[in-house]
Design a protein around this motif. Structure first.
Motif, short mmCIF file in Angstrom:
data_model
loop_
_atom_site.label_atom_id
_atom_site.label_comp_id
_atom_site.label_asym_id
_atom_site.label_seq_id
_atom_site.Cartn_x
_atom_site.Cartn_y
_atom_site.Cartn_z
N GLY A 1 -41.37 -6.35 -8.97
CA GLY A 1 -39.99 -6.79 -8.92
C GLY A 1 -39.69 -7.91 -9.90
N HIS B 1 -47.04 3.72 0.75
CA HIS B 1 -46.98 2.27 0.85
C HIS B 1 -47.79 1.79 2.05
CE1 HIS B 1 -43.36 3.21 -1.52
NE2 HIS B 1 -43.40 1.96 -1.97
N LYS C 1 -47.01 -11.04 1.43
CA LYS C 1 -45.81 -10.99 0.58
C LYS C 1 -44.54 -10.81 1.42
CE LYS C 1 -47.98 -9.33 -3.67
NZ LYS C 1 -47.94 -8.31 -4.74
N ASP C 2 -44.46 -11.57 2.50
CA ASP C 2 -43.26 -11.56 3.34
C ASP C 2 -42.88 -10.16 3.80
OD1 ASP C 2 -43.04 -14.33 2.98
OD2 ASP C 2 -41.93 -14.05 1.11
N CYS D 1 -43.27 -7.39 2.27
CA CYS D 1 -42.98 -6.45 1.19
C CYS D 1 -44.09 -5.43 1.09
CB CYS D 1 -42.83 -7.20 -0.13
SG CYS D 1 -42.43 -6.14 -1.53
#
Length: 491
Positions: A90, A293, A299-300, A302
């Motif tokens: 991102g 995924h 990563k919070d 993610c």
């Protein structure tokens, strides 16, 4: 060297002038500079051990590379995750833009006297390696020269690989130090390269650890003048893409899972590839152990992406061919190295990432095998001549450092093929060798070559996300349906 090596700006200027007349003249000029400077070590390349091996998928190619260091996949993954060398997908563009000024290379028309002092290169592919004097942490690369080319409207470089896995093995590398990323823009750049250099194949390693190459921190492609086994493999099942009637699509008969696209319409082919990528990135199939995924608590919440691919492009006349090799890098308790990565039982031959070159059917095997395999062969020959038992052979192999990693595999080979080793020859000392490698490694016996080839075939089969069985066929059907449902990608 009797002749002065031109400075980088002079090389880029000459390359551009030759390219305008004939791209092959330009590449010949750059390649010859690499040979003349010693950067492409032709003598070392010639010492590499090469053979071919028949498989269920056609003729595979095997090499033992005597100059390339063997890398641990876990170290590659750690480097890719390092904040100094990589960025989350991102933040990819933001990081690249922020470092653009720092990484900018003087243009071909600038004076070398006014060029800024180079900083230490961030990786082995950075343009700053050209002319870098070296440091304890980062050795110099004398003789390296990089030509400037344009891909996707960006300034990229073209250089040749010192390892020369294939004839004229070249590397196209982004001017910016940024992480590799497989996306629609990547396909456009590959097609630009094929248009500029239609006599070369061009492809990209995957952009994720385990299934990626040895350098994930710098966006780059690999190319060369070679026809790989994958390129000779036939399409065994046509796949209709209703949205792209001018693009032929099909599943390739190959151990890895490959979709092949062919079209004379470049734009349509690129859109079809982008749609397949988008569908694949979000595709999961429990029966095939594919999860697109997984959660990442650090990563919070993610999610971490697992699905990516190797795109490989070549151009014949007006027709573009793009092979898309589907890759997944997920691990689990039973497969700590990767569900679709060779397991421990295959690491005696190969434990490194199965990257672009190997996924196309050319094994790059570690230099240690140049000593280990002859030692194994010697023991099998002696055992065959003395009619030893399989158990005795395995115990004997376990006694020696060079042969112990191969003991279980070699004992199985002996059980099946002992009689063939009677005539394999026993000479395998270092007498007459100038590089420390036994001369007989240049001619490993046919049984040994065939058995190593079988291991490589098995390694390639482990990478297939859709195995060649009913479950795999069902997985292919599900993905094809997902591709057809996927909206056209956003530009």
């Amino acid at each position: 060297m009797s002749k002065r090596l031109p400075n980088p700006d002079e090389v880029r200027s000459t390359f551009a002038r030759l390219f305008a007349d004939d791209p092959e003249k330009a590449t010949a000029y750059l390649y010859d500079l690499g040979v003349a400077s010693g950067y492409i070590e032709t003598e070392a390349v010639e010492r590499n051990i090469r053979w071919t091996s028949e498989s269920a998928y056609g003729t595979l190619e095997c090499t033992i590379n005597l100059s390339k260091p063997e890398k641990d996949p876990r170290a590659i993954a750690e480097a890719a995750a390092s904040p100094a060398k990589s960025a989350a997908a991102g933040a990819h563009d933001a990081v690249a833009d922020a470092t653009e000024a720092e990484n900018r290379i003087p243009s071909a028309c600038s004076s070398s006297d006014s060029a800024p002092i180079r900083s230490v290169p961030r990786c082995d592919l950075c343009w700053e390696n050209e002319g870098f004097a070296g440091s304890p942490e980062h050795p110099a690369k004398p003789g390296l020269r990089i030509a400037a080319i344009e891909l996707g409207g960006e300034r990229w470089g073209l250089q040749y690989s010192p390892y020369a896995y294939v004839p004229e093995h070249c590397i196209a590398l982004s001017e910016k130090h940024r992480p590799m990323r497989i996306a629609a823009a990547c396909f456009e750049r590959l097609l630009d390269f094929a248009d500029a250099f239609p006599f070369y194949f061009i492809g990209s390693n995957a952009d994720l650890p385990i299934v990626g190459g040895s350098i994930l921190s710098h966006d780059h492609f690999q190319g060369g003048r070679h026809t790989f086994p994958l390129m000779k493999a036939p399409v065994e099942r046509d796949v209709a893409l209703e949205a792209f009637p001018d693009v032929r699509c099909g599943i390739v008969r190959w151990p890895a899972s490959v979709l092949r696209l062919e079209s004379a319409d470049r734009a349509s082919l690129c859109c079809a590839a982008a749609r397949i990528l988008r569908a694949w990135q979000s595709f999961s199939h429990d029966a095939c152990a594919i999860a697109s995924h997984s959660p990442n608590p650090s990563k919070d919440g993610c999610a971490v992406l697992h699905n990516t691919l190797n795109p490989i492009v070549r151009k014949t006349g007006a027709t573009y061919t793009m092979d898309l090799v589907l890759r997944n890098n997920r691990t689990d308790a039973g497969h700590p190295w990767g569900i679709f990565h060779p397991g421990d039982e295959l690491h005696h031959i190969k434990k490194e990432n199965i990257g672009l070159i190997e996924i196309m059917g050319l094994a790059i095997l570690p230099a240690r095998l140049a000593r280990e395999l002859p030692a194994v062969q010697r023991e099998l020959v002696r055992a065959a001549r003395k009619n030893r038992s399989v158990a005795w052979v395995q115990a004997k192999l376990l006694e020696q450092k060079a042969t112990a990693p191969h003991a279980s595999w070699a004992a199985d080979v002996y059980a099946r093929r002992a009689a063939e080793f009677l005539d394999a020859g026993e000479k395998s000392d270092n007498e007459g060798s100038t590089d420390g490698f036994p001369e007989p490694t240049r001619r490993l016996s046919p049984p040994m070559q065939e058995e190593v080839g079988r291991v490589f075939e098995t390694i390639l089969e482990t990478t297939g996300v859709f195995k060649r069985d009913e479950t795999g066929a069902a997985g292919w059907n599900a993905l094809i349906e997902a591709i057809r449902r996927t909206d056209s990608p956003r530009s």
